[in-house]
Motif scaffolding. Structure first.
Motif, PDB file in Angstrom:
ATOM      1  N   CYS A  66       0.867  -1.182   0.000  1.00 45.08           N
ATOM      2  CA  CYS A  66       0.000   0.000   0.000  1.00 45.08           C
ATOM      3  C   CYS A  66       0.899   1.226   0.000  1.00 45.08           C
ATOM      4  O   CYS A  66       1.619   1.462   0.977  1.00 45.08           O
ATOM      5  N   LEU A  82      -0.873  11.732  -5.827  1.00 48.57           N
ATOM      6  CA  LEU A  82      -2.142  11.136  -5.427  1.00 48.57           C
ATOM      7  C   LEU A  82      -2.387  11.544  -3.981  1.00 48.57           C
ATOM      8  O   LEU A  82      -1.809  10.977  -3.068  1.00 48.57           O
ATOM      9  N   ASN A  84      -5.383  11.788  -1.990  1.00 45.42           N
ATOM     10  CA  ASN A  84      -6.283  11.026  -1.124  1.00 45.42           C
ATOM     11  C   ASN A  84      -6.512   9.602  -1.618  1.00 45.42           C
ATOM     12  O   ASN A  84      -7.593   9.059  -1.445  1.00 45.42           O
ATOM     13  N   GLU A  85      -5.510   9.017  -2.235  1.00 49.54           N
ATOM     14  CA  GLU A  85      -5.651   7.665  -2.764  1.00 49.54           C
ATOM     15  C   GLU A  85      -4.465   6.808  -2.353  1.00 49.54           C
ATOM     16  O   GLU A  85      -3.382   7.324  -2.085  1.00 49.54           O
ATOM     17  N   CYS A 108     -12.860  -2.183  -7.652  1.00 51.38           N
ATOM     18  CA  CYS A 108     -11.494  -1.763  -7.982  1.00 51.38           C
ATOM     19  C   CYS A 108     -10.948  -2.688  -9.065  1.00 51.38           C
ATOM     20  O   CYS A 108     -10.845  -3.897  -8.849  1.00 51.38           O
ATOM     21  N   HIS A 139      -6.906   9.502 -11.925  1.00 47.78           N
ATOM     22  CA  HIS A 139      -6.283   9.538 -10.600  1.00 47.78           C
ATOM     23  C   HIS A 139      -5.375  10.735 -10.351  1.00 47.78           C
ATOM     24  O   HIS A 139      -5.171  11.109  -9.209  1.00 47.78           O
TER      25      HIS A 139
END
Length: 152
Positions: A66, A82, A84-85, A108, A139
């Protein structure tokens, strides 16, 4: 790429303070790995920073990485990211993992990406971006690419 199409990464320990230059040891390493005669011609192009957490299921032999807070910057300070991802990557020795199935059920869909290529395509509109245009729009909020992936 390796014999089965997998990415092969060769690494060596490197002083963080020297990350913007190639030391003599770094030059030797690049020459040995690439066969490049004059590695001094190499220069930093883009910097990617992010926070990574890796979860491993030893029994199932799967991994989930992650990456959060991804920021890609050029030498002149121009950057995209990015905000808030999370960028998730699943890896397994075989078929789809339980994490893959969960992500699919949540809507997803997987994408093959390269942080380096996405960064350059987002930050330099003169470069071809066909392969990355959907990801850049969705994105990164990049709107300067037309339907063919070239600048509007």
């Amino acid at each position: 790429r390796g014999g089965r199409g997998e990415t092969v990464k060769l690494r060596m320990p490197y002083d963080l303070g020297a990350r913007r230059t190639l030391t003599a040891e770094g030059l030797d390493f690049v020459r040995a790995c690439t066969g490049l005669d004059d590695a001094r011609l190499l220069a930093p192009v883009v910097t990617t920073t992010y926070r990574r957490t890796t979860l491993v299921d030893l029994a199932a032999r799967t991994r989930l990485t992650c990456d959060g807070g991804l920021v890609c910057s050029l030498e002149d300070g121009t950057s995209v990211g990015l905000v808030n991802e999370l960028l998730l990557e699943t890896k397994s020795a075989g078929a789809a993992t339980s994490t893959d199935r969960f992500l699919w059920a949540e809507g997803c869909r997987p994408s093959n990406i390269s942080k380096y290529c996405l960064a350059l395509a987002a930050l330099d509109p003169t470069l071809p971006a066909n392969k990355w245009s959907r990801t850049l729009r969705r994105h990164f909020g990049c709107r300067h690419f037309g339907s063919t992936g070239t600048p509007d």
